[in-house]
Scaffold this motif. Structure first.
Motif, short mmCIF file in Angstrom:
data_model
loop_
_atom_site.label_atom_id
_atom_site.label_comp_id
_atom_site.label_asym_id
_atom_site.label_seq_id
_atom_site.Cartn_x
_atom_site.Cartn_y
_atom_site.Cartn_z
N TRP A 196 0.83 -1.21 0.00
CA TRP A 196 0.00 0.00 0.00
C TRP A 196 0.86 1.26 0.00
CZ3 TRP A 196 -4.76 -0.47 -1.39
CH2 TRP A 196 -5.46 -1.67 -1.14
N VAL A 197 1.97 1.23 0.72
CA VAL A 197 2.88 2.38 0.70
C VAL A 197 3.41 2.60 -0.72
CG1 VAL A 197 5.07 3.31 1.54
CG2 VAL A 197 3.54 2.11 3.12
N LEU A 198 3.76 1.51 -1.40
CA LEU A 198 4.25 1.63 -2.78
C LEU A 198 3.17 2.16 -3.71
CD1 LEU A 198 6.35 -1.67 -3.06
CD2 LEU A 198 7.20 0.67 -2.83
N LEU A 199 1.92 1.81 -3.46
CA LEU A 199 0.82 2.35 -4.26
C LEU A 199 0.65 3.85 -3.98
CD1 LEU A 199 -1.85 -0.51 -4.00
CD2 LEU A 199 -0.59 0.21 -6.05
N PHE A 200 0.74 4.23 -2.70
CA PHE A 200 0.71 5.66 -2.38
C PHE A 200 1.81 6.39 -3.15
CE2 PHE A 200 -0.81 4.60 2.22
CZ PHE A 200 -2.10 4.38 1.75
N ALA A 201 3.01 5.81 -3.13
CA ALA A 201 4.15 6.44 -3.80
C ALA A 201 3.92 6.54 -5.31
CB ALA A 201 5.43 5.65 -3.51
N ALA A 202 3.35 5.48 -5.89
CA ALA A 202 3.12 5.49 -7.34
C ALA A 202 2.15 6.60 -7.73
CB ALA A 202 2.58 4.13 -7.78
N VAL A 203 1.10 6.78 -6.93
CA VAL A 203 0.10 7.82 -7.24
C VAL A 203 0.69 9.21 -7.04
CG1 VAL A 203 -2.12 8.81 -6.58
CG2 VAL A 203 -1.86 6.33 -6.73
#
Length: 218
Positions: A196-203
């Protein structure tokens, strides 16, 4: 608009985000956007919004009632860290379309709506001061200063949306954020918090790149 007026807002935004001392204060604006994202998605997905707290340590809490699992609560938890960046991307589109005053007035309206749900004194102060600055600029500033201010706000949201994601993972790595949005999402979905942190970062990084590509031709 002069070259200085084009680049000064971006440089100022970078200083406020990158500077460790000043970030301690400017981060409150990102927290407002973060909690507004939680609150807006909670309302849009049918949850009952009960209140928002903005704390002096730059943390915040949004309380809503509804099912503890399901798509609605996942979207609500996911919205927080990505909202500042998405708002910045939307602001970039409005600035390039020369819709500066509507952008400022929309921001004032959103802050006024949020103020109704604030449940602590520091939160009220933060939202009122932010809204007052937006109102003064939209009402009294010249079009040139409004455009420069709108550029600053846009760059600040785009840049400021990225840093908290790194800070989140740093706290998680030290075991200091057991109830973070990423860990709440992990508990609900079974997907590891790091994902989820990586998804936050991607967005957030994606919004910065896209927003930058929109703004730089200016």
């Amino acid at each position: 608009m002069s070259t200085f007026a084009k680049w000064a807002p971006a440089v100022l935004a970078l200083v406020l985000v990158a500077g460790p001392g000043v970030w301690r204060w400017s981060r409150h604006t990102i927290t407002i956007a973060h909690e507004a994202g939680h609150a807006l998605v909670a309302v849009l997905t049918g949850r009952r919004l009960e209140g928002i707290k903005l704390n002096s340590d730059t943390s915040g809490v949004t309380v809503s009632r509804g099912r503890p699992t399901g798509v609605a609560v996942v979207l609500m938890y996911f919205a927080g860290y990505v909202t500042p960046s998405l708002l910045g991307l939307g602001a970039a589109a409005l600035v390039t379309a020369e819709q500066v005053r509507p952008l400022l007035w929309a921001t004032v309206a959103l802050l006024a709506a949020m103020l109704v749900m604030i449940r602590n004194a520091f939160g009220v102060l933060s939202v009122v001061l932010t809204g007052a600055v937006m109102f003064v600029v939209s009402w009294y500033a010249t079009p040139e200063w409004q455009a420069a201010f709108a550029l600053f706000v846009t760059w600040f949201l785009l840049l400021g949306g990225v840093r908290p994601v790194g800070e989140l993972q740093s706290r998680r790595a030290r075991g200091r954020a057991p109830r973070s949005d990423a860990d709440q999402l992990a508990r609900i979905t079974g997907v590891p918090g790091l994902v989820w942190v990586l998804l936050f970062a991607a967005v957030t990084i994606g919004a910065l790149v896209l927003g930058g590509r929109v703004l730089l031709p200016l």
